[in-house]
Design a protein around this motif. Structure first.
Motif, PDB file in Angstrom:
ATOM      1  N   MET A   1      16.525  29.985 -20.517  1.00  0.00           N
ATOM      2  CA  MET A   1      17.922  29.529 -20.567  1.00  0.00           C
ATOM      3  C   MET A   1      18.177  28.429 -19.546  1.00  0.00           C
ATOM      4  O   MET A   1      17.815  28.564 -18.379  1.00  0.00           O
ATOM      5  CB  MET A   1      18.882  30.692 -20.302  1.00  0.00           C
ATOM      6  N   PRO A   2      18.834  27.340 -19.986  1.00  0.00           N
ATOM      7  CA  PRO A   2      19.124  26.259 -19.039  1.00  0.00           C
ATOM      8  C   PRO A   2      20.088  26.685 -17.938  1.00  0.00           C
ATOM      9  O   PRO A   2      19.976  26.263 -16.795  1.00  0.00           O
ATOM     10  CB  PRO A   2      19.738  25.172 -19.930  1.00  0.00           C
ATOM     11  N   GLU A   3      21.049  27.526 -18.298  1.00  0.00           N
ATOM     12  CA  GLU A   3      22.006  28.065 -17.326  1.00  0.00           C
ATOM     13  C   GLU A   3      22.242  29.529 -17.659  1.00  0.00           C
ATOM     14  O   GLU A   3      22.173  29.939 -18.811  1.00  0.00           O
ATOM     15  CB  GLU A   3      23.333  27.299 -17.379  1.00  0.00           C
ATOM     16  N   LYS A   4      22.546  30.301 -16.627  1.00  0.00           N
ATOM     17  CA  LYS A   4      22.773  31.737 -16.819  1.00  0.00           C
ATOM     18  C   LYS A   4      24.100  32.120 -16.172  1.00  0.00           C
ATOM     19  O   LYS A   4      24.404  31.678 -15.075  1.00  0.00           O
ATOM     20  CB  LYS A   4      21.630  32.551 -16.212  1.00  0.00           C
ATOM     21  N   ASP A   5      24.861  32.940 -16.876  1.00  0.00           N
ATOM     22  CA  ASP A   5      26.111  33.433 -16.300  1.00  0.00           C
ATOM     23  C   ASP A   5      26.035  34.954 -16.141  1.00  0.00           C
ATOM     24  O   ASP A   5      25.000  35.570 -16.400  1.00  0.00           O
ATOM     25  CB  ASP A   5      27.313  33.024 -17.154  1.00  0.00           C
ATOM     26  N   ASP A   6      27.138  35.542 -15.728  1.00  0.00           N
ATOM     27  CA  ASP A   6      27.148  36.987 -15.482  1.00  0.00           C
ATOM     28  C   ASP A   6      26.907  37.791 -16.753  1.00  0.00           C
ATOM     29  O   ASP A   6      26.293  38.871 -16.714  1.00  0.00           O
ATOM     30  CB  ASP A   6      28.478  37.402 -14.838  1.00  0.00           C
ATOM     31  N   VAL A   7      27.354  37.262 -17.902  1.00  0.00           N
ATOM     32  CA  VAL A   7      27.149  37.967 -19.171  1.00  0.00           C
ATOM     33  C   VAL A   7      25.661  38.035 -19.509  1.00  0.00           C
ATOM     34  O   VAL A   7      25.161  39.060 -19.994  1.00  0.00           O
ATOM     35  CB  VAL A   7      27.932  37.271 -20.304  1.00  0.00           C
TER      36      VAL A   7
ATOM     37  N   PRO B   1      28.711  40.281 -10.358  1.00  0.00           N
ATOM     38  CA  PRO B   1      28.655  41.215 -11.499  1.00  0.00           C
ATOM     39  C   PRO B   1      30.039  41.388 -12.128  1.00  0.00           C
ATOM     40  O   PRO B   1      31.060  41.309 -11.435  1.00  0.00           O
ATOM     41  CB  PRO B   1      28.186  42.522 -10.868  1.00  0.00           C
ATOM     42  N   ASN B   2      30.071  41.616 -13.424  1.00  0.00           N
ATOM     43  CA  ASN B   2      31.333  41.908 -14.087  1.00  0.00           C
ATOM     44  C   ASN B   2      31.442  43.416 -14.348  1.00  0.00           C
ATOM     45  O   ASN B   2      30.572  44.185 -13.934  1.00  0.00           O
ATOM     46  CB  ASN B   2      31.473  41.102 -15.389  1.00  0.00           C
TER      47      ASN B   2
ATOM     48  N   LEU C   1      31.054  45.160 -17.041  1.00  0.00           N
ATOM     49  CA  LEU C   1      29.977  45.725 -17.859  1.00  0.00           C
ATOM     50  C   LEU C   1      28.684  45.856 -17.057  1.00  0.00           C
ATOM     51  O   LEU C   1      27.925  46.812 -17.259  1.00  0.00           O
ATOM     52  CB  LEU C   1      29.756  44.851 -19.095  1.00  0.00           C
ATOM     53  N   THR C   2      28.441  44.891 -16.157  1.00  0.00           N
ATOM     54  CA  THR C   2      27.243  44.989 -15.315  1.00  0.00           C
ATOM     55  C   THR C   2      27.287  46.264 -14.483  1.00  0.00           C
ATOM     56  O   THR C   2      26.319  47.040 -14.432  1.00  0.00           O
ATOM     57  CB  THR C   2      27.134  43.783 -14.362  1.00  0.00           C
ATOM     58  N   LEU C   3      28.413  46.456 -13.822  1.00  0.00           N
ATOM     59  CA  LEU C   3      28.545  47.614 -12.942  1.00  0.00           C
ATOM     60  C   LEU C   3      28.521  48.923 -13.733  1.00  0.00           C
ATOM     61  O   LEU C   3      27.914  49.907 -13.302  1.00  0.00           O
ATOM     62  CB  LEU C   3      29.834  47.490 -12.131  1.00  0.00           C
ATOM     63  N   SER C   4      29.164  48.925 -14.909  1.00  0.00           N
ATOM     64  CA  SER C   4      29.129  50.130 -15.751  1.00  0.00           C
ATOM     65  C   SER C   4      27.697  50.451 -16.162  1.00  0.00           C
ATOM     66  O   SER C   4      27.295  51.617 -16.211  1.00  0.00           O
ATOM     67  CB  SER C   4      29.993  49.929 -17.000  1.00  0.00           C
ATOM     68  N   SER C   5      26.920  49.393 -16.448  1.00  0.00           N
ATOM     69  CA  SER C   5      25.540  49.584 -16.897  1.00  0.00           C
ATOM     70  C   SER C   5      24.668  50.193 -15.792  1.00  0.00           C
ATOM     71  O   SER C   5      23.931  51.157 -16.028  1.00  0.00           O
ATOM     72  CB  SER C   5      24.956  48.246 -17.358  1.00  0.00           C
TER      73      SER C   5
ATOM     74  N   VAL D   1      31.852  48.212  -6.233  1.00  0.00           N
ATOM     75  CA  VAL D   1      33.041  48.237  -7.084  1.00  0.00           C
ATOM     76  C   VAL D   1      34.301  48.102  -6.242  1.00  0.00           C
ATOM     77  O   VAL D   1      35.196  47.300  -6.547  1.00  0.00           O
ATOM     78  CB  VAL D   1      33.080  49.539  -7.920  1.00  0.00           C
ATOM     79  N   VAL D   2      34.371  48.884  -5.171  1.00  0.00           N
ATOM     80  CA  VAL D   2      35.538  48.847  -4.278  1.00  0.00           C
ATOM     81  C   VAL D   2      35.652  47.487  -3.608  1.00  0.00           C
ATOM     82  O   VAL D   2      36.745  46.900  -3.524  1.00  0.00           O
ATOM     83  CB  VAL D   2      35.441  49.971  -3.226  1.00  0.00           C
TER      84      VAL D   2
END
Length: 712
Positions: free
Chosen positions: A388-394, A426-427, A429-433, A454-455
């Motif tokens: 991937m040329p660029e990566k985001d949090d998703v 992290p978003n 979904l990241t933290l939930s995962s 998270v806090v």
């Protein structure tokens, strides 16, 4: 200084000045309309407005500067053109240069400041100095206050404005604003106080309640509407679909058609999304037929929704046909078709389409990463991630979730740590995962560290994270903290209740789990398959055989939910633990599908407990056929032979296992030190620091032996 001065004007005007209800007391505008019938002037004014709307502000400016004579309308048109193109400084400069201003000029400047998120105080300063205000002036200012959450100021202005101008624009602005921030009671209060309720006001109430999931209140208002438009019908249909009431939503759409109300592409898009989500192929095809019958073109949004529907339903040929028929496609069109192939496990087709795609975005790459990981091909997922040329949090979330879904939890933790080291935030979904990974491995220390993240990131009020935390603490045995988090969730959804009911059951608190299930039903939430799995588990822990069987049968009779393999396995376990092995066999024989390994495993465990060799042999035989590499049936059966005194038969089973080279899966554990995951497997010397660990253990052991312990 301007903000402070303007703020003072706001509060001085709001709290000390009562707006006169008789506007005849206001001074008349100094500008008097001058008769000017010049077609040239009208043409130029019109061209300034047209070019401004089209984004050609330089052309508008050129026309404006070249005009030999300008009217107030000319200045207002140019001011609006600047506003529409975000050039507020130029708009304000022109406004200040105007010798004569009308209410329209003032309103245009106020609207420009509000729509471009400029200072609300500056907008109010202009409003306060207007020689004569009209309904548009109040509507613009109240809308500005509402957009910025300044409801107190908005209501002060609303209460003190001429009553004849409140309805409907100003009232609707307040209603819409209150709904957006979840203040439903205030929205209802404004609506009830309205003297003249137009279709927009009624529709806003319906839409507002629907978006908050309160479809019963929404339907009551909808049924009272003296006149319904397509917006209100569509909002009500969407409201039903959002709360999983497909039948009610689709029936309402049919009523809409029978009543002669024309639907639009938004209505159809909502229906396509719902048909895909609820796997309603027949209804989806019917709605698709309306597209051609009523002359709807395959515009991009409508076409994309149809592709998504067929993809979810598994009809990729139809999805491909729609894709091919679209005269225009955007990146969402390509991604929808790729996602459909991935959803249906056709990764090679998805890959071929991905290669043809002209402009790939984050979603395209992420969908392919998710697709490969769903097939267990994590190497390919990593390869795509690195390409991937660029990566985001998703994207990071997709790769981490891939490891979690494939039960490679230590890798998930490694990648999460790397994500943090790369300064990628992290978003939810990241933290939930990663919280799910901690829950699956019951690593409370690791989970607590993620909870601290998270806090720190101020995400502890996110319901998906709260649900994951409930699951984490429950699975780690800390049911007290799990319940504390559960009770602090503002809007508990079905996932929240499922997590907590399951948590009670896992920790042997079956009665508490069943009580919470009853409370959930009293709250109006409809149980799903996962709920019943947790409820049956709770019955299992408490030993409630009859009650468990009642809940099991109610799945189909009351909620139209077909019991799945896990429900049957749990029910067999309930009957087996109670010694009702004959009933367990009858239940297995009544299954409409081939019993999976979990069902036979439950029967095997019950047969071992109650020393029923015949049933144990039957269950073990099925398990050996379904899972030929599993050591469980051999171990349990040989153990049972030994217990009942048939050691020779037990040895024969163990020898059979050995000849087939079947081994038990090694025990596994890991710790995280200095952001590194250290994995330990029973019987394997795979740790890089094993020698150093052994030396350290020997030193500790020797030291404890040499220590002069005090005598008891």
């Amino acid at each position: 200084m301007l903000c402070k001065r303007a703020a003072a004007v706001v509060y001085k005007h709001l709290y000390r000045v009562k707006f006169s209800l008789d506007h005849s007391n206001f001074a008349h505008q100094s500008h008097k309309a001058r008769p000017n019938n010049s077609n040239f002037l009208l043409y130029c004014n019109n061209q300034i407005s047209i070019n401004g709307r089209q984004g050609n502000v330089q052309e508008s400016e050129s026309i404006f500067n070249g005009m030999p004579r300008k009217s107030t309308v000319t200045y207002t048109a140019m001011l609006t053109a600047y506003s529409q193109n975000g050039q507020i400084a130029k708009a304000r400069k022109l406004f200040d240069e105007m010798a004569d201003r009308t209410s329209a000029s003032y309103n245009a400047m106020i609207t420009a400041l509000i729509n471009n998120n400029c200072s609300i105080y500056e907008a109010f300063e202009i409003f306060a100095t207007m020689p004569m205000r009209n309904a548009v002036s109040y509507a613009a200012m109240i809308t500005g206050f509402v957009r910025r959450g300044m409801f107190y100021e908005a209501e002060e202005l609303y209460v003190n404005m001429p009553a004849r101008w409140r309805d409907s624009v100003c009232s609707n602005a307040l209603i819409s604003g209150y709904f957006k921030v979840g203040r439903l009671e205030e929205a209802a209060r404004i609506f009830e106080a309205m003297v003249e309720k137009d279709v927009v006001a009624w529709g806003s109430m319906v839409d507002g309640y629907c978006k908050k999931g309160r479809v019963i209140e929404a339907r009551k208002i909808f049924d009272k509407m003296p006149e319904k438009n397509v917006v209100a019908w569509t909002a009500m249909v969407d409201g039903y679909m959002k709360v999983d009431c497909f039948e009610d939503g689709f029936d309402l759409f049919l009523s809409m058609r029978r009543g002669g109300m024309a639907f639009n592409s938004t209505t159809l898009t909502i229906l396509f999304e719902a048909c895909g989500r609820f796997f309603r192929y027949r209804e989806g095809v019917q709605v698709h037929g309306l597209v051609s019958r009523f002359g709807f073109d395959y515009d991009i949004i409508l076409g994309n929704s149809i592709i998504t529907m067929y993809g979810r339903l598994g009809f990729m040929d139809e999805a491909n046909k729609v894709f091919s028929m679209m005269s225009k496609r955007d990146v969402v069109s390509w991604n929808s078709l790729i996602s459909g192939y991935v959803h249906n496990g056709e990764i090679e087709e998805a890959y071929r389409l991905f290669e043809r795609m002209p402009g790939k975005d984050f979603v395209s790459w992420t969908t392919m990463i998710t697709g490969f990981s769903s097939k267990g091909n994590l190497e390919k997922s990593i390869e795509f991630f690195n390409m991937m040329p660029e990566k985001d949090d998703v994207t990071w979330t997709a790769i981490i979730s891939g490891f979690v879904n494939n039960e490679q939890y230590e890798e998930a933790f490694r990648w999460f740590i790397e994500m943090l080291q790369k300064d990628v935030r992290p978003n939810q979904l990241t933290l939930s995962s990663v919280l799910s990974a901690s829950a699956a491995t019951a690593t409370l220390n690791q989970g607590s560290q993620i909870h601290a993240h998270v806090v720190k990131m101020n995400m502890e009020s996110d319901v998906s994270i709260q649900n994951s935390l409930v699951s984490l603490y429950s699975k780690c045995g800390n049911v007290v903290d799990a319940y504390r988090i559960f009770t602090n969730i503002d809007e508990q959804n079905i996932v929240s209740y499922n997590s907590m009911i399951s948590g009670f059951a896992q920790n042997g608190l079956g009665e508490e789990g069943l009580n919470l299930f009853r409370k959930m039903k009293d709250e109006g939430l409809v149980p799903n398959q996962i709920t019943f799995l947790s409820v049956l588990s709770a019955c299992n822990h408490v030993g409630l055989v009859e009650e468990g069987f009642i809940y099991f049968k109610s799945m189909k009779t009351l909620y139209n939910i077909e019991p799945g393999p896990e429900h049957y396995a749990c029910m067999v376990d309930i009957l087996g633990r109670a010694g009702s092995l004959a009933e367990a066999i009858d239940l297995i024989n009544s299954m409409t599908f081939e019993p999976p390994p979990g069902v036979w495993g439950a029967l095997l465990g019950a047969s071992r407990t109650h020393l029923n060799l015949d049933l144990a042999k039957l269950a073990a035989q099925h398990l050996m056929e379904l899972e030929p590499d599993s050591a469980t049936p051999y171990v349990v059966l040989s153990d049972l032979y030994s217990v009942i005194g048939k050691k020779r038969d037990g040895n024969r089973v163990r020898m059979k296992k050995k000849l087939k080279r079947i081994r038990k899966s090694p025990g596994c554990s890991w710790i995280i030190l200095k952001d590194k995951v250290h994995l330990f497997l029973a019987g394997r010397k795979s740790c890089l620091d094993l020698n150093e660990i052994e030396v350290t253990l020997q030193t500790i052991s020797k030291g404890t032996k040499e220590f002069d312990w005090p005598k008891q």
